[in-house]
Design an enzyme around this catalytic site. Structure first.
Site: not given
Length: 351
Positions: A207, A233, A300, A303, A326, A335
């Protein structure tokens, strides 16, 4: 200390007061692990205690907080900034005129062109603000005015069937973009830094916030690769790697001229933290220079391009999940929609 819901007897000032208190609360409750200037954070909090004269002044303070590493504050402030202007424009006279229906009207009118993710963020911000006010206001008799906002029946979200697929570059476009990175004329004399940032993002899928918060000690060389220790995150750690031949020249040259006020790997001319908006402008300028146009041209998108190419090459969702950091593999599943070879199996279904 608690206050009467309408204690200022002026709606504009009262709503600004409650927003200031809420933002101050969020600044002290969000994780500060990425903050690179603790003294600046203390100054920002003191400014909020003293109060601001306008929502625009508060916006500047929030921007300063984001620039020192509290990037999550924008998730809350941006929707509330819109709410303030929306409510003031309508000329409300009392905080009690705000209710579930009013907020639903606000969301419907202000988020119609946004993605579902952005709509959810707007809802989350409003719920957080009014939940805070519920707990912090107090009448003279000791009771509180309770909004009890839920927004459960707000119909602005389109659901999974309406979720947009992310913008991404195909292999040919990625090759053109990579060539353009080395040829692009960066006007701020920080070409080594800019190339380093862009190459790390597109070759590892990190990110933008993760590379901007990366510390110098968190990148090191092992054999023919550089290892990056990423804090994702929720401060979840992960490792990403990139071939040393890809970034070594840019990294070494950048470190030779690097003058940062903290131990961050990259910084701006003043030595402070770079902004995500700055990186996205660089990406968009390079894309324009080689004639690549996407629905979203920000950083972004790099990514998404990495993840799309990674899945197309290996068909391994677990690998995509781990590479991108994730928490839920269903986030990575988006994806699979770009795997054209797999989807070709549907062509002969009716033959």
């Amino acid at each position: 200390m608690r206050y009467d819901l309408n204690f200022m007897n002026n709606f504009d000032k009262t709503l600004l007061f409650w927003i200031e208190r809420f933002i101050r609360y969020k600044l002290t409750s969000l994780s500060n692990r990425q903050v690179n200037d603790k003294d600046k954070l203390a100054f920002i909090i003191q400014s909020l205690i003293k109060g601001t004269k306008s929502i625009d002044e508060l916006s500047i303070i929030v921007k300063e907080a984001r620039n020192i590493g509290l990037s999550g504050i924008n998730t809350y402030f941006n929707p509330i900034f819109k709410l303030y202007n929306f409510a003031v424009k309508l000329g409300l006279a009392s905080m009690k005129e705000i209710d579930e229906e009013f907020l639903s009207d606000f969301l419907a009118s202000q988020t119609s062109s946004l993605s579902d993710a952005s709509k959810k963020n707007h809802r989350i911000a409003l719920l957080a603000l009014f939940s805070y006010i519920d707990k912090q206001n107090e009448n003279a008799d000791g009771s509180s005015y309770m909004y009890k906002i839920e927004l459960k029946n707000w119909g602005g979200l389109s659901g999974k069937s309406g979720t947009k697929l992310p913008s991404y570059m195909n292999k040919e476009e990625i090759d053109r973009f990579l060539a353009a990175i080395d040829d692009f004329d960066f006007t701020d004399n920080l070409a080594y830094r800019n190339r380093l940032i862009l190459k790390i993002i597109i070759y590892t899928g990190v990110r933008v916030s993760e590379i901007l918060n990366l510390k110098q000690k968190d990148i090191f060389k092992e054999d023919n690769v550089y290892v990056l220790q990423i804090k994702g995150k929720g401060n979840k750690p992960r490792i990403v790697m990139i071939k040393s031949s890809i970034i070594e020249n840019d990294l070494e040259n950048w470190l030779d001229i690097r003058v940062c006020n903290s131990d961050l790997l990259v910084c701006n001319k003043s030595g402070n933290r770079l902004t995500q908006a700055y990186i996205s402008r660089i990406v968009e300028n390079i894309l324009i220079s080689v004639g690549i146009r996407k629905e979203k041209n920000g950083a972004h998108m790099l990514r998404h391009s990495f993840a799309t190419l990674l899945y197309a090459k290996h068909h391994d969702l677990i690998l995509v999940q781990e590479a991108l950091g994730h928490a839920d593999i269903n986030t990575s599943r988006i994806y699979t929609h770009f795997d054209k070879e797999r989807l070709k199996a549907t062509i002969d279904l009716m033959n």
